[in-house]
Design a protein around this motif. Structure first.
Motif, PDB file in Angstrom:
ATOM      1  N   ALA A  12       0.829  -1.208   0.000  1.00 52.47           N
ATOM      2  CA  ALA A  12       0.000   0.000   0.000  1.00 52.47           C
ATOM      3  C   ALA A  12       0.863   1.258   0.000  1.00 52.47           C
ATOM      4  CB  ALA A  12      -0.932  -0.002   1.207  1.00 52.47           C
ATOM      5  N   VAL A  13       1.958   1.226   0.746  1.00 52.48           N
ATOM      6  CA  VAL A  13       2.866   2.371   0.772  1.00 52.48           C
ATOM      7  C   VAL A  13       3.359   2.704  -0.631  1.00 52.48           C
ATOM      8  CG1 VAL A  13       5.212   3.040   1.456  1.00 52.48           C
ATOM      9  CG2 VAL A  13       3.623   2.168   3.173  1.00 52.48           C
ATOM     10  N   MET A  14       3.706   1.666  -1.399  1.00 56.61           N
ATOM     11  CA  MET A  14       4.195   1.887  -2.759  1.00 56.61           C
ATOM     12  C   MET A  14       3.092   2.399  -3.674  1.00 56.61           C
ATOM     13  SD  MET A  14       6.837  -1.230  -3.615  1.00 56.61           S
ATOM     14  CE  MET A  14       5.539  -2.478  -3.506  1.00 56.61           C
ATOM     15  N   GLN A  15       1.929   1.764  -3.594  1.00 59.08           N
ATOM     16  CA  GLN A  15       0.831   2.129  -4.494  1.00 59.08           C
ATOM     17  C   GLN A  15       0.312   3.535  -4.235  1.00 59.08           C
ATOM     18  OE1 GLN A  15      -0.253   0.229  -7.136  1.00 59.08           O
ATOM     19  NE2 GLN A  15       1.517  -1.027  -6.589  1.00 59.08           N
ATOM     20  N   LEU A  16       0.383   3.977  -2.997  1.00 62.64           N
ATOM     21  CA  LEU A  16      -0.172   5.283  -2.630  1.00 62.64           C
ATOM     22  C   LEU A  16       0.902   6.372  -2.534  1.00 62.64           C
ATOM     23  CD1 LEU A  16      -2.659   3.935   0.052  1.00 62.64           C
ATOM     24  CD2 LEU A  16      -3.274   4.940  -2.145  1.00 62.64           C
ATOM     25  N   TRP A  17       2.128   6.037  -2.926  1.00 60.92           N
ATOM     26  CA  TRP A  17       3.210   7.013  -2.955  1.00 60.92           C
ATOM     27  C   TRP A  17       3.436   7.653  -1.581  1.00 60.92           C
ATOM     28  CZ3 TRP A  17       6.163   7.646  -7.374  1.00 60.92           C
ATOM     29  CH2 TRP A  17       5.657   7.059  -8.535  1.00 60.92           C
ATOM     30  N   LEU A  18       3.537   6.778  -0.591  1.00 62.75           N
ATOM     31  CA  LEU A  18       3.753   7.239   0.771  1.00 62.75           C
ATOM     32  C   LEU A  18       5.175   6.932   1.219  1.00 62.75           C
ATOM     33  CD1 LEU A  18       0.435   5.943   2.396  1.00 62.75           C
ATOM     34  CD2 LEU A  18       0.906   8.247   1.528  1.00 62.75           C
ATOM     35  N   VAL A  19       5.614   7.658   2.208  1.00 63.82           N
ATOM     36  CA  VAL A  19       6.904   7.397   2.846  1.00 63.82           C
ATOM     37  C   VAL A  19       6.621   7.061   4.309  1.00 63.82           C
ATOM     38  CG1 VAL A  19       9.152   8.311   3.494  1.00 63.82           C
ATOM     39  CG2 VAL A  19       8.105   8.988   1.314  1.00 63.82           C
ATOM     40  N   PRO A  20       6.791   5.807   4.703  1.00 66.19           N
ATOM     41  CA  PRO A  20       6.498   5.442   6.095  1.00 66.19           C
ATOM     42  C   PRO A  20       7.520   6.025   7.055  1.00 66.19           C
ATOM     43  CG  PRO A  20       7.444   3.580   4.939  1.00 66.19           C
ATOM     44  CD  PRO A  20       7.242   4.659   3.911  1.00 66.19           C
ATOM     45  N   GLU A  21       7.053   6.447   8.210  1.00 63.78           N
ATOM     46  CA  GLU A  21       7.952   6.898   9.283  1.00 63.78           C
ATOM     47  C   GLU A  21       8.208   5.712  10.206  1.00 63.78           C
ATOM     48  OE1 GLU A  21       7.115  11.624   9.496  1.00 63.78           O
ATOM     49  OE2 GLU A  21       5.863  10.390  10.788  1.00 63.78           O
ATOM     50  N   GLY A  22       8.958   4.752   9.688  1.00 62.86           N
ATOM     51  CA  GLY A  22       9.177   3.506  10.405  1.00 62.86           C
ATOM     52  C   GLY A  22       8.117   2.478  10.031  1.00 62.86           C
ATOM     53  N   ASP A  23       8.180   1.309  10.678  1.00 61.54           N
ATOM     54  CA  ASP A  23       7.174   0.273  10.461  1.00 61.54           C
ATOM     55  C   ASP A  23       5.863   0.686  11.111  1.00 61.54           C
ATOM     56  OD1 ASP A  23       8.623  -1.528   8.937  1.00 61.54           O
ATOM     57  OD2 ASP A  23       9.515  -2.503  10.689  1.00 61.54           O
ATOM     58  N   ARG A  32      -6.100  -7.912  12.709  1.00 59.19           N
ATOM     59  CA  ARG A  32      -6.705  -7.768  11.376  1.00 59.19           C
ATOM     60  C   ARG A  32      -6.289  -6.491  10.664  1.00 59.19           C
ATOM     61  NH1 ARG A  32     -10.870  -9.924  14.532  1.00 59.19           N
ATOM     62  NH2 ARG A  32     -11.701  -7.855  14.962  1.00 59.19           N
ATOM     63  N   SER A  33      -5.553  -5.616  11.326  1.00 63.18           N
ATOM     64  CA  SER A  33      -5.144  -4.378  10.665  1.00 63.18           C
ATOM     65  C   SER A  33      -3.806  -3.906  11.211  1.00 63.18           C
ATOM     66  CB  SER A  33      -6.204  -3.281  10.861  1.00 63.18           C
ATOM     67  OG  SER A  33      -6.287  -2.871  12.212  1.00 63.18           O
ATOM     68  N   LEU A  34      -3.118  -3.111  10.401  1.00 58.71           N
ATOM     69  CA  LEU A  34      -1.886  -2.451  10.802  1.00 58.71           C
ATOM     70  C   LEU A  34      -2.018  -0.974  10.492  1.00 58.71           C
ATOM     71  CD1 LEU A  34       0.973  -4.803   9.488  1.00 58.71           C
ATOM     72  CD2 LEU A  34       0.211  -4.503  11.846  1.00 58.71           C
ATOM     73  N   SER A  35      -1.559  -0.135  11.396  1.00 60.82           N
ATOM     74  CA  SER A  35      -1.651   1.309  11.209  1.00 60.82           C
ATOM     75  C   SER A  35      -0.336   1.964  11.597  1.00 60.82           C
ATOM     76  CB  SER A  35      -2.772   1.904  12.086  1.00 60.82           C
ATOM     77  OG  SER A  35      -4.007   1.286  11.821  1.00 60.82           O
ATOM     78  N   GLY A  36      -0.094   3.131  11.011  1.00 59.77           N
ATOM     79  CA  GLY A  36       1.087   3.877  11.387  1.00 59.77           C
ATOM     80  C   GLY A  36       1.243   5.161  10.602  1.00 59.77           C
ATOM     81  N   PRO A  37       2.163   6.021  11.046  1.00 59.65           N
ATOM     82  CA  PRO A  37       2.355   7.328  10.419  1.00 59.65           C
ATOM     83  C   PRO A  37       3.183   7.243   9.144  1.00 59.65           C
ATOM     84  CG  PRO A  37       3.846   7.078  12.265  1.00 59.65           C
ATOM     85  CD  PRO A  37       3.004   5.844  12.242  1.00 59.65           C
ATOM     86  N   CYS A  38       2.810   8.090   8.178  1.00 59.14           N
ATOM     87  CA  CYS A  38       3.535   8.207   6.921  1.00 59.14           C
ATOM     88  C   CYS A  38       3.563   9.674   6.505  1.00 59.14           C
ATOM     89  CB  CYS A  38       2.848   7.396   5.804  1.00 59.14           C
ATOM     90  SG  CYS A  38       2.857   5.603   6.030  1.00 59.14           S
ATOM     91  N   LEU A  39       4.302   9.942   5.450  1.00 63.31           N
ATOM     92  CA  LEU A  39       4.264  11.228   4.767  1.00 63.31           C
ATOM     93  C   LEU A  39       3.749  10.984   3.355  1.00 63.31           C
ATOM     94  CD1 LEU A  39       7.755  12.660   5.806  1.00 63.31           C
ATOM     95  CD2 LEU A  39       5.537  13.161   6.862  1.00 63.31           C
ATOM     96  N   ASP A  40       2.901  11.899   2.846  1.00 64.56           N
ATOM     97  CA  ASP A  40       2.421  11.733   1.477  1.00 64.56           C
ATOM     98  C   ASP A  40       3.440  12.302   0.494  1.00 64.56           C
ATOM     99  OD1 ASP A  40       2.093  14.494   1.433  1.00 64.56           O
ATOM    100  OD2 ASP A  40      -0.095  14.440   1.430  1.00 64.56           O
ATOM    101  N   SER A  41       3.088  12.327  -0.776  1.00 65.67           N
ATOM    102  CA  SER A  41       4.039  12.753  -1.802  1.00 65.67           C
ATOM    103  C   SER A  41       4.428  14.220  -1.667  1.00 65.67           C
ATOM    104  CB  SER A  41       3.460  12.497  -3.187  1.00 65.67           C
ATOM    105  OG  SER A  41       2.206  13.158  -3.342  1.00 65.67           O
ATOM    106  N   ASP A  42       3.602  14.991  -0.949  1.00 66.05           N
ATOM    107  CA  ASP A  42       3.930  16.393  -0.679  1.00 66.05           C
ATOM    108  C   ASP A  42       4.569  16.582   0.698  1.00 66.05           C
ATOM    109  OD1 ASP A  42       2.949  17.389  -3.139  1.00 66.05           O
ATOM    110  OD2 ASP A  42       0.903  17.237  -2.374  1.00 66.05           O
ATOM    111  N   LYS A  43       4.937  15.457   1.325  1.00 66.96           N
ATOM    112  CA  LYS A  43       5.587  15.441   2.638  1.00 66.96           C
ATOM    113  C   LYS A  43       4.681  15.938   3.759  1.00 66.96           C
ATOM    114  CE  LYS A  43      10.290  15.725   0.842  1.00 66.96           C
ATOM    115  NZ  LYS A  43      11.602  16.402   0.907  1.00 66.96           N
TER     116      LYS A  43
END
Length: 275
Positions: A12-23, A32-43
């Motif tokens: 999902a990170v690759m498909q949505l052009w995200l940069v994860p801030e760690g795992d 049943r789910s995993l969640s966490g912080p990311c940055l989008d393509s505009d940071k």
């Protein structure tokens, strides 16, 4: 951490052009789910959650879009940014939201200690929920059914012994999963996937049930929603919430530790005089 979900997260990170801030930092109940912080393509800071679900189960996630469309801004919540689904039986679905302004009250649905929330927070919570309960939802969106409510004596036998009428006389639009991991400070509501019609008072009853191990927080809930919880509908909603916890105690440790409080709460309700 479930390997299939972790792989889905990375996909999902690759498909949505995200940069994860760690795992991913949070594993959902039941794994049943995993969640966490990311940055989008505009940071810009965003929050990514990836969930495994069956093809039929995807209908539940229309709640995300309904919340975006139907809830007014006076019900504070992170805005939905994007969604991506793939696979089947089981498949996966990813949602990206704006980051919370603050932090969740608890990392688990129950409370490990006092919450220390301001009087204004409690007033805002009550006002926001009053707004939620006036929203018009599609009839098919139900958190609970009358059939389920009619069976709660299986988990609280004293209900049948007391001859409690289990007919739900009033229904209202409800968050449906209002526990302490779904609320933030400053006030924000998370996880609208499952919202729908529930017995009047169900949101307040759920919040109270998950607060029971912390007496001060439970008192705050009872005070903020005194009129709702003391009503005939609110008393039934509390019994329903207690039954749900007792039923779930067989499946996970969280509800197992809450079950004794839920049983006591139900007994107290059944032996007290309605006001």
């Amino acid at each position: 951490m479930p390997e299939d979900l972790l792989n889905a997260w990375r996909y999902a990170v690759m498909q949505l052009w995200l940069v994860p801030e760690g795992d991913p930092t949070h594993i959902g109940l039941g794994g049943r789910s995993l969640s966490g912080p990311c940055l989008d393509s505009d940071k810009r800071p965003v929050w990514l959650r990836v969930a495994a679900l069956s093809k039929a189960g995807r209908k539940a996630f229309e709640g995300v879009h309904l919340a975006d469309a139907l809830l007014p801004a006076t019900v504070p919540r992170p805005a939905l940014v994007s969604e991506y689904a793939w696979g089947s039986d089981p498949g996966f679905i990813a949602h990206v939201w704006e980051r919370m302004r603050g932090s969740v009250i608890s990392t688990t649905p129950d409370l490990a200690g006092p919450v220390g929330l301001s009087p204004q927070w409690w007033a805002d919570l009550r006002a926001a929920l009053d707004t939620v309960h006036t929203v018009s939802l599609p009839p098919r969106r139900q958190v609970l059914t009358q059939a389920y409510v009619g069976r709660i004596a299986r988990f609280i036998p004293e209900v049948a012994e007391a001859g409690v009428d289990l007919t739900v006389k009033k229904w209202e639009a409800s968050h449906g999963d209002l526990h302490w991991a779904n609320l933030g400070d400053p006030l924000e509501f998370l996880d609208w996937e499952g919202w729908g019609w529930a017995p009047v008072g169900y949101d307040a009853a759920t919040l109270l049930t998950y607060a029971l191990p912390q007496g001060e927080a439970a008192t705050e809930v009872r005070t903020s929603f005194a009129d709702v919880l003391a009503s005939e509908e609110g008393r039934l909603a509390q019994l329903v919430s207690a039954a749900e916890v007792i039923q779930a105690a067989e499946r996970d440790e969280l509800h197992a530790r809450l079950a004794p409080y839920a049983r006591k709460s139900a007994r107290d309700l059944l032996t007290s005089t309605p006001q």
